[in-house]
Design a protein around this motif. Structure first.
Motif, mmCIF file in Angstrom:
data_model
loop_
_atom_site.group_PDB
_atom_site.id
_atom_site.type_symbol
_atom_site.label_atom_id
_atom_site.label_comp_id
_atom_site.label_asym_id
_atom_site.label_seq_id
_atom_site.Cartn_x
_atom_site.Cartn_y
_atom_site.Cartn_z
ATOM 1 N N TYR A 227 0.833 -1.206 0.000
ATOM 2 C CA TYR A 227 0.000 0.000 0.000
ATOM 3 C C TYR A 227 0.866 1.253 0.000
ATOM 4 N N VAL A 228 0.466 2.210 -0.811
ATOM 5 C CA VAL A 228 1.139 3.505 -0.920
ATOM 6 C C VAL A 228 0.198 4.536 -0.306
ATOM 7 N N VAL A 229 0.617 5.117 0.808
ATOM 8 C CA VAL A 229 -0.217 6.070 1.544
ATOM 9 C C VAL A 229 0.404 7.461 1.416
ATOM 10 N N ASP A 230 -0.343 8.381 0.854
ATOM 11 C CA ASP A 230 0.154 9.754 0.722
ATOM 12 C C ASP A 230 0.198 10.422 2.092
ATOM 13 N N THR A 231 1.280 11.153 2.363
ATOM 14 C CA THR A 231 1.370 11.978 3.568
ATOM 15 C C THR A 231 1.913 13.345 3.162
ATOM 16 N N ASP A 232 1.903 14.278 4.106
ATOM 17 C CA ASP A 232 2.395 15.630 3.816
ATOM 18 C C ASP A 232 3.908 15.672 3.618
ATOM 19 N N ARG A 233 4.600 14.577 3.953
ATOM 20 C CA ARG A 233 6.049 14.513 3.784
ATOM 21 C C ARG A 233 6.457 13.598 2.633
ATOM 22 N N GLY A 234 5.483 13.062 1.904
ATOM 23 C CA GLY A 234 5.777 12.132 0.823
ATOM 24 C C GLY A 234 5.128 10.782 1.075
ATOM 25 N N PRO A 235 5.158 9.876 0.091
ATOM 26 C CA PRO A 235 4.488 8.581 0.231
ATOM 27 C C PRO A 235 5.140 7.704 1.303
ATOM 28 N N VAL B 291 3.798 8.538 13.216
ATOM 29 C CA VAL B 291 4.155 9.889 12.804
ATOM 30 C C VAL B 291 4.099 9.956 11.274
ATOM 31 N N LEU B 292 2.891 10.073 10.751
ATOM 32 C CA LEU B 292 2.657 10.205 9.317
ATOM 33 C C LEU B 292 1.951 11.551 9.119
ATOM 34 N N PRO B 293 2.689 12.594 8.783
ATOM 35 C CA PRO B 293 2.105 13.944 8.731
ATOM 36 C C PRO B 293 0.870 14.015 7.838
ATOM 37 N N GLY B 294 -0.195 14.556 8.412
ATOM 38 C CA GLY B 294 -1.435 14.729 7.675
ATOM 39 C C GLY B 294 -2.338 13.508 7.672
ATOM 40 N N ARG B 295 -1.922 12.407 8.347
ATOM 41 C CA ARG B 295 -2.751 11.203 8.396
ATOM 42 C C ARG B 295 -2.928 10.759 9.847
ATOM 43 N N ARG B 296 -4.002 9.984 10.092
ATOM 44 C CA ARG B 296 -4.221 9.380 11.409
ATOM 45 C C ARG B 296 -4.179 7.865 11.244
ATOM 46 N N VAL B 297 -3.027 7.286 11.535
ATOM 47 C CA VAL B 297 -2.827 5.847 11.420
ATOM 48 C C VAL B 297 -2.365 5.326 12.772
ATOM 49 N N ARG B 298 -3.187 4.458 13.365
ATOM 50 C CA ARG B 298 -2.888 3.930 14.694
ATOM 51 C C ARG B 298 -2.438 2.468 14.600
ATOM 52 N N ALA B 299 -1.398 2.117 15.341
ATOM 53 C CA ALA B 299 -0.873 0.758 15.348
ATOM 54 C C ALA B 299 -1.678 -0.120 16.296
ATOM 55 N N ILE B 300 -2.112 -1.276 15.800
ATOM 56 C CA ILE B 300 -2.840 -2.256 16.609
ATOM 57 C C ILE B 300 -1.981 -3.519 16.656
ATOM 58 N N TRP B 301 -1.476 -3.864 17.821
ATOM 59 C CA TRP B 301 -0.628 -5.059 17.962
ATOM 60 C C TRP B 301 -1.502 -6.300 17.866
ATOM 61 N N THR B 302 -1.185 -7.160 16.901
ATOM 62 C CA THR B 302 -1.997 -8.357 16.645
ATOM 63 C C THR B 302 -1.094 -9.587 16.533
ATOM 64 N N PRO B 303 -0.459 -10.009 17.628
ATOM 65 C CA PRO B 303 0.429 -11.178 17.546
ATOM 66 C C PRO B 303 -0.347 -12.448 17.216
ATOM 67 N N GLY B 304 0.372 -13.402 16.679
ATOM 68 C CA GLY B 304 -0.221 -14.686 16.313
ATOM 69 C C GLY B 304 0.487 -15.255 15.109
ATOM 70 N N HIS B 305 0.360 -14.591 13.978
ATOM 71 C CA HIS B 305 1.074 -15.008 12.766
ATOM 72 C C HIS B 305 2.579 -14.829 12.974
ATOM 73 N N THR B 306 2.955 -13.729 13.593
ATOM 74 C CA THR B 306 4.306 -13.504 14.120
ATOM 75 C C THR B 306 4.135 -12.823 15.477
ATOM 76 N N PRO B 307 5.193 -12.821 16.320
ATOM 77 C CA PRO B 307 5.030 -12.217 17.648
ATOM 78 C C PRO B 307 4.821 -10.706 17.611
ATOM 79 N N GLY B 308 5.291 -10.047 16.521
ATOM 80 C CA GLY B 308 5.172 -8.592 16.460
ATOM 81 C C GLY B 308 4.303 -8.097 15.326
ATOM 82 N N HIS B 309 3.391 -8.927 14.844
ATOM 83 C CA HIS B 309 2.518 -8.492 13.757
ATOM 84 C C HIS B 309 1.689 -7.294 14.221
#
Length: 342
Positions: A29-37, A163-181
């Motif tokens: 996925y390519v996500v546009d931000t205010d600092r570039g993709p 820290v993606l300028p101009g976007r709201r992207v929150r990390a959701i920890w979902t271990p299982g497939h790997t420990p840090g997925h």
């Protein structure tokens, strides 16, 4: 031909091929931000994959040199493989959950022979026949891919807004497939106004028609007794509660109604655990259990490498059953066998 899909709202996907793999491709996925993709995953480290990624970025009106950052959902080579090349070409940062970053670090530091001897001993303990174990003892280091994955520059903390300028992207920890997925929740209105809460980049955690592999976390230098299937089931429920309007997975295609897919997967694993308990009416090694489990083809048609993966999945299910008190190891058995608790 590079396939680019515009998901609107400054999000596009590229189908980056995975060589010699039935999955076919990784959706980068390519996500546009205010600092570039910013890229979410990068694809397998292969010349064709690299050419597809760079051509796809050109088709998006940008280039690899303009990439601002790379967010890696998990350390597997079809997701993290090209991250290092992207960083070399652009100066982009690479972010990954600390648990998977630790796996990357140990992978880089471990000698290949250490991995092969670990897998040989592990499969022997699981009851694998000698003809399956012997190739691992004779394997050469060049037969093992992904020996030098890129070290990330940043750790992803569960629950943080990246820290993606101009976007709201929150990390959701979902271990299982790997420990840090991690899954990534785009906390913005859906561009088509679909009902729900934003969009979810789900990596391999939640796929529309595939049950992701849940095996033991293979790491020669980590003796922690983990419960990957328990981690995965807990993580599924966490994602279901988010109720995103749309899921953007790393394979196959986007889909709505994450909660319905979560329910299907929870039911699938409960049914599978119940079926395994029936098989464990007699003591079985993990290898014997894997031979008897239901797969997408008969056991005698499953290739060598896939059998190793299947045994790891059988062991993850056994570990879950033992933790729940529904199965136990038979004292004195070697290789160890397991039986259902009546």
């Amino acid at each position: 031909m590079t396939q680019v899909t515009d998901h609107r709202g400054g999000v596009r996907s590229l189908r980056v091929p995975i060589p010699d793999n039935p999955l076919g491709h990784t959706l980068v996925y390519v996500v546009d931000t205010d600092r570039g993709p910013v890229l979410i995953d990068t694809g397998w480290d292969d010349p064709e994959s690299w050419d597809t990624l760079t051509a796809g970025l050109t088709a998006c009106g940008t280039s690899v040199a303009e990439i601002h950052g790379v967010v890696v959902t998990h350390h597997h080579p079809d997701h993290h493989g090209l991250s290092g090349r992207v960083r070399e070409a652009s100066g982009a940062w690479i972010a990954m959950h600390a648990a998977d970053a630790a796996v990357v670090r140990r992978t880089r530091e471990a000698r290949p022979e250490r991995w092969f001897s670990y897998m040989a001993a592990k499969l022997t303990a699981a009851g694998a026949p000698e003809e399956h174990v012997a190739p691992l003892r004779a394997a050469r280091p060049r037969a093992l891919p992904g020996l030098s994955p890129a070290l990330p520059d940043r750790d992803i903390a569960p629950g943080e807004l990246l820290v993606l300028p101009g976007r709201r992207v929150r990390a959701i920890w979902t271990p299982g497939h790997t420990p840090g997925h991690v899954c990534l929740h785009l906390e913005e209105s859906h561009p088509a106004r679909l009902p729900g809460h934003g969009r979810l980049f789900s990596g391999d955690h939640l796929l529309p028609g595939i049950t992701p592999h849940i095996g033991l976390y293979e790491d020669p230098d980590d003796s922690t007794v983990t419960d990957p299937l328990g981690d995965y089931l807990d993580s599924l429920e966490r994602v279901g509660r988010l109720a995103p309007a749309e899921v953007l997975p790393a394979h196959q295609h986007p889909f709505p109604d994450a909660a319905a897919r979560v329910r299907e997967l929870l039911t699938h694993h409960e049914d599978r655990l119940t079926a395994l308990l029936a098989l464990l009416a007699e003591p079985l090694t993990p290898w014997q259990l894997a031979e008897r489990m239901e797969w997408n083809r008969p056991w005698d048609q499953i290739p060598y490498g896939s059998r190793t993966i299947a045994v790891s999945e059988a062991e993850a299910h056994l570990r879950r059953l033992v933790k729940l008190g529904r199965a136990e190891a038979v004292p004195g058995s070697g290789p160890v066998t397991y039986v259902a608790v009546r």
